[in-house]
Design an enzyme around this catalytic site. Structure first.
Site, PDB file in Angstrom:
ATOM      1  N   HIS A  91      31.262  36.710  46.805  1.00 22.37           N
ATOM      2  CA  HIS A  91      32.599  37.301  46.915  1.00 22.37           C
ATOM      3  C   HIS A  91      33.097  37.714  45.526  1.00 22.37           C
ATOM      4  CE1 HIS A  91      36.837  37.403  48.556  1.00 22.37           C
ATOM      5  NE2 HIS A  91      37.084  37.234  47.276  1.00 22.37           N
ATOM      6  N   GLU A  92      32.976  36.798  44.566  1.00 23.63           N
ATOM      7  CA  GLU A  92      33.447  37.084  43.211  1.00 23.63           C
ATOM      8  C   GLU A  92      32.560  38.098  42.502  1.00 23.63           C
ATOM      9  OE1 GLU A  92      36.340  36.222  41.758  1.00 23.63           O
ATOM     10  OE2 GLU A  92      36.737  35.514  43.794  1.00 23.63           O
ATOM     11  N   HIS A 113      33.911  41.468  43.097  1.00 19.68           N
ATOM     12  CA  HIS A 113      35.034  41.803  42.205  1.00 19.68           C
ATOM     13  C   HIS A 113      34.530  42.216  40.823  1.00 19.68           C
ATOM     14  CE1 HIS A 113      38.078  40.554  44.985  1.00 19.68           C
ATOM     15  NE2 HIS A 113      37.751  39.272  44.958  1.00 19.68           N
TER      16      HIS A 113
END
Length: 294
Positions: free
Chosen positions: A41-42, A45
């Site tokens: 998920h990170e 980003h």
């Protein structure tokens, strides 16, 4: 702590506590899976942020996502911030789809496939809540900054986040207060308290955050002047202070400050850099804007 491609990756103490609890309760495999989902998920980003040329100094991994420390974060366009924010939940979408496919082909058991799908859905949906520093909170601030001033964006974002964080804490203890069988929801309570404390600190630091925004205006102005852009005028009276005029700045706009009499006579026009520099150099926010011409 791991440094990879210029970004420091750390695990927040809250995640460490949950890891220890999972070992004690026998759910370590599930936690490792959660850690992997949060990490990817990170990564979403960070990959998109670096694609925009951002400098991501550090990422702290939390049980529900992470917090990225970005250099000059207040100076990036709202559109870029929104795209970077949504990039994380999109990773959970493809991972959930992959888990479903592996379950359908029999490579994973149906039970494990459903667990991974549910975990991805929870992480994605939770992060889309309009609470800072979650992805939904960043999307909220990016949207607000398109419609109102940056100073007001900071204040609204902090207040909404505080209210919703407090609501999360109340929701976690509500069954216990009503004498229910389930009692307090500890995970939700811990996360709610963490977000409440984080936003309490964020609210207190709004003057510092706004000052950081002002110091990044030089780079923002250069970007606007290089590519050419419409100037958004800010009309103030001669009695307006420098601080009150600065609070009218919008995030993605370049401003010309027009000092005008009540009769409509224009007394002076100055570029935003002159107003910002006048404030940063002497640190007297209560000076009248017109004094910058004297």
């Amino acid at each position: 702590m791991i440094k990879w491609k210029g970004t420091v990756w750390t695990v927040h103490p809250l995640f460490v506590l949950i890891m220890l609890a999972s070992v004690a309760t026998g759910y370590f495999t599930e936690l490792l899976t959660l850690f992997a989902l949060v990490f990817v998920h990170e990564l979403g980003h960070v990959a998109v942020a670096k694609g925009f040329g951002w400098t991501v100094r550090e990422v702290k991994l939390l049980p529900f996502g992470g917090v990225a420390e970005v250099e000059d974060g207040s100076g990036v366009p709202a559109k870029e911030e929104a795209i970077v924010a949504i990039a994380g939940p999109l990773q959970n979408v493809w991972m959930a789809a992959a888990a479903w496919g592996l379950g359908q082909t029999g490579l994973w058991s149906e039970e494990w496939s459903q667990y991974v799908i549910s975990a991805n859905a929870i992480i994605a949906l939770f992060n889309l809540l309009p609470i800072l520093p979650l992805d939904g909170g960043k999307l909220m601030n990016a949207l607000l900054s398109r419609t109102t001033t940056y100073h007001r964006t900071l204040r609204i974002g902090a207040r909404v986040s505080l209210v919703l964080s407090a609501g999360m804490v109340v929701f976690a203890v509500l069954p216990w207060l009503h004498g229910g069988q389930t009692g307090i929801q500890p995970n939700l309570l811990v996360v709610g308290l963490f977000l409440l404390l984080t936003n309490w600190t964020y609210n207190r630091h709004i003057p510092f955050l706004f000052l950081r925004f002002l110091t990044s205006r030089g780079l923002s102005a250069s970007r606007h002047l290089t590519k050419g852009a419409w100037a958004l005028p800010i009309i103030v009276s001669k009695a307006h202070t420098i601080a009150s005029a600065l609070r009218l700045f919008k995030r993605d706009s370049y401003h010309l400050i027009v000092v005008m009499e009540e009769t409509g006579q224009i007394l002076a026009v100055l570029p935003e850099q002159q107003l910002v520099n006048g404030y940063l150099e002497d640190g007297k926010p209560d000076r009248a804007v017109l004094e910058l011409f004297m």
